[in-house]
Design a protein around this motif. Structure first.
Motif: not given
Length: 684
Positions: A375-391
């Motif tokens: 949970v921590a990894r997916v939320n942090s890496d995918l949502v917090g880091k990666y997708i956030n750049i576009a968002s």
RNA sequence: GGUGAUGUAGCUCAGCUGGUUAGAGCACAGGAUUCAUAAUCCUGGGGUCGAGGGUUCAAGUCCCUCUUUCACCA
């Protein structure tokens, strides 16, 4: 130069659902295949359901349907599970196919023509009511050690003891309940023992991972046994061409199922089968498998191919097992999670793909699915880091510039991300996905740092800075495009959505050197991915908990197969009492420990020299290393069995046995005679 | 009993052929920031690299012994 590559994953048995353990392999393979396709190579990824054998036959019977109906239903289920996890086979077939029947027969005939087939009469357990021979797994009875009821023929699930089916107390057939009898039958064997030189050579020629090659060394040391490839009717499988009533053992036709699936694909797509399977093929062939079935893929399979006039695999990639929260998957803990259950609760398959990829490397080490970490990894890496750049940047482009980009001519961060392409590429290619993702996340951090440093939300409030704002956000989206490209083998569906958002053609590896052009029009940003709520994971675990006693632990394929291949040995059932004559056969002697030393390379042994009044002290290897320091043993008296047949061990001859007491509470404790005993005295 | 692996911060893991004060992410603490579905940035605390011995100018990295966990075989 475009390569031609054929890739397989192991065939799942058509007797159960796909679970998270299976998915490690399919996701691992799928990522590799997608990566190679993005590189521009011609790749065919084939697989099939493994459909034959006694368990399938019996299960179908129990459900009151034909085996064909059973495997059809399972095939649909498996296909749906794989599709939803975005495992994109070029063909997902069945071993119960005409192509497989023909290929299996042809290969068998060639093996026979090459003198590699022999027959031998063996004795097996037989169910006199059901009129069928019984695999070990279908014999049950009372554990000879702990007396637990209803244990399987090879090991006890209560106390963990392993034994032969002959040792079970009150053995009965799990099929009919009848007491099994022994019966002779003629079986067909593949003469693996004659393939030793070829196999030694082949397994050491770089086709296996180092650890796997080491493991194979064990089999050679013990000598290769001929492989029992037949089973008697009734059996669900292919009948052996020249042997009515005899069927190919499931493991004979299972790997041929790789060929058959590909053959079927060739018919659909008009490909050249022989180009991939002929002896002199220039194409590449890779098998992804679990470490438990290395035996079949690194010994039987290449030998089968070699002596039937086919090419051998280019490489075999073995992976480890999945543990959940550091332990074996367990139904009672709710960690035996099916693919379907995951989809029901977590929904998004790409979370699991990402997490597995982050953990995977090229070794056979087990990988752990730690649910909290997941949970921590997916939320942090995918949502917090990666997708956030576009968002965080797309909004400005859409609102202020009508979705039009204006990238800068020269951005050092973009250059850095582009220059990482080779690192990422090499990592994927070498199946070091964890390394690839670590690099990609490092780049994501840099991209987020760039946005933070430029602070577009500040620029947005300044007069006359529109172009700067547009450039910063456009560049951030270019970074996002590159990161998406790098992640695409792992997250294909998300990449597809992003391609639409960015309004670009499907990304392949060549697109690294391209860029989003000036005035390029993007779509409006819609949120692409949401965080996992830990409650979803809790609910999933809860839903998978089985309050009932654990259903039988599936035995590993390897153990299952090797046991099947062993002949049933005629052990005498142990009587409860022995006579005095039996006892006096044992020559127990007081022994003086003359010397004791560690044995280099031995885990548990000490080398003892024991004086029992003979001219020369006896050399004995004793498994007491864990409890005794050699120095403290010298000079002590103890008890040994003096007339035990000498046994050649790896480290030398052992000419007796030292007695020692132990159980689960402790030990071993060696025995000491009372004062007065002398070396050499008989104990009785 | 044998064999192959494995043990590095609270958690999940990097550390290639031995070489400056052992790294990352998450978690934690402090600060900044508010564009982003509480995301982001900066700073910091935290490890005698399973234990002991050895080789070396130098070892998480090589050797030996013990030990943990796992798998396969007997």
């Amino acid at each position: 130069m475009a390569r031609k590559i054929l890739v397989t994953s192991a065939l799942p048995y058509a007797n159960g659902s796909i679970h998270l353990g299976h998915l490690v392999e399919y996701i691992q393979t799928d990522i590799w295949v997608r990566f190679q396709k993005m590189q521009g190579h011609t790749v065919h990824y084939v697989c099939a359901d493994d459909t034959h054998g006694t368990p399938i036959m019996l299960r179908a019977e129990k459900e009151g349907i034909t085996p064909e109906a059973l495997i059809d239903a399972v095939h649909k289920e498996h296909s749906a599970d794989f599709a939803e996890f975005l495992v994109e086979f070029d063909n997902y077939y069945s071993t119960n196919s005409e192509e497989n029947r023909v290929l299996s027969s042809e290969i068998y005939k060639k093996l026979k023509a090459n003198g590699k087939i022999a027959t031998k009469t063996i004795e097996q357990f037989y169910d006199p009511v059901k009129n069928m021979f019984l695999p070990d797994r279908f014999i049950k009875g009372e554990c000879p050690k702990c007396h637990a009821k209803d244990q399987y023929g090879d090991s006890c699930e209560v106390c963990g003891a392993t034994y032969n089916p002959t040792e079970l107390i009150n053995a009965y057939s799990a099929v009919s309940g009848a007491a099994p009898v022994r019966k002779e039958t003629e079986h067909y064997f593949f003469k693996l023992s004659e393939c030793e030189a070829f196999l030694k050579d082949w397994t050491r020629s770089g086709t296996l991972q180092g650890e796997a090659a080491n493991k194979m060394g064990e089999w050679f040391e013990n000598g290769l046994n001929d492989w029992d490839i037949s089973r008697d009717a009734p059996y669900f499988g292919f009948e052996i061409p020249d042997a009515p009533g005899k069927y190919f053992y499931v493991w004979l036709d299972a790997p041929i199922g790789y060929m058959a699936s590909f053959k079927n694909l060739c018919e659909k797509q008009n490909l050249n089968f022989d180009e991939y399977w002929a002896k002199d093929s220039k194409t590449e062939l890779y098998h992804f498998i679990g470490k438990d079935i290395l035996y079949f893929h690194a010994l039987f399979w290449p030998a089968t191919l070699e002596y039937s006039g086919h090419r051998k695999p280019t490489q075999i990639f073995a992976h480890g097992f999945l543990t959940v929260n550091g332990e074996k998957m367990s139904k009672s803990r709710g960690t035996f999670i099916t693919a379907r259950s995951y989809l029901d609760h977590i929904k998004n398959p790409e979370y699991l793909r990402y997490y597995y990829a982050a953990k995977l490397n090229s070794t056979m080490e087990d990988i752990d699915l730690n649910l909290e970490d997941f949970v921590a990894r997916v939320n942090s890496d995918l949502v917090g880091k990666y997708i956030n750049i576009a968002s965080r940047t797309a909004g400005f482009i859409n609102k202020r510039f009508d979705g039009k980009l204006y990238p800068s001519a020269n951005n050092t961060v973009i250059s850095e991300i582009k220059s990482a392409a080779q690192t990422v590429e090499e990592a994927y290619s070498a199946r070091e996905y964890g390394k690839a993702l670590r690099e990609i996340m490092r780049l994501s951090d840099i991209a987020n740092g760039y946005v933070a440093e430029k602070a577009p939300w500040v620029i947005a409030k300044q007069e006359g800075q529109d172009t700067v704002l547009q450039q910063v956000c456009s560049d951030a989206l270019e970074m996002f495009r590159l990161l998406t490209l790098y992640l695409k083998p792992v997250l294909p569906k998300l990449a597809d959505q992003i391609e639409q958002f960015l309004n670009i053609a499907p990304l392949n590896w060549l697109a690294v050197s391209a860029s989003l052009p000036v005035q390029h029009q993007i779509q409006s940003y819609e949120h692409l991915i949401t965080r996992i709520d830990p409650k979803q994971v809790e609910a999933m675990v809860e839903a998978n908990k089985e309050s009932l006693q654990a259903s039988p632990q599936p035995h590993s394929e390897q153990r299952h197969a090797v046991h099947q291949q062993n002949e049933v040995k005629a052990d005498a059932v142990e009587a409860e009492y022995i006579s005095i004559d039996d006892f006096t056969k044992v020559d127990l002697r007081i022994a003086k420990i003359v010397s004791a030393e560690h044995v280099e390379g031995a885990e548990k042994l000490l080398k003892l020299m024991l004086d029992i009044g003979e001219d020369q002290p006896r050399q004995v290897f004793a498994g007491i290393k864990s409890a005794y320091d050699p120095a403290t043993l010298v000079g002590r008296l103890t008890v040994m069995v003096a007339n035990l047949a000498p046994r050649k061990m790896k480290f030398g001859m052992s000419e007796g046995m030292v007695l020692a007491a132990s159980n689960e509470l402790g030990g071993p404790f060696i025995l000491s005679p009372d004062v007065g005993a002398q070396a050499g005295m008989r104990v009785k």
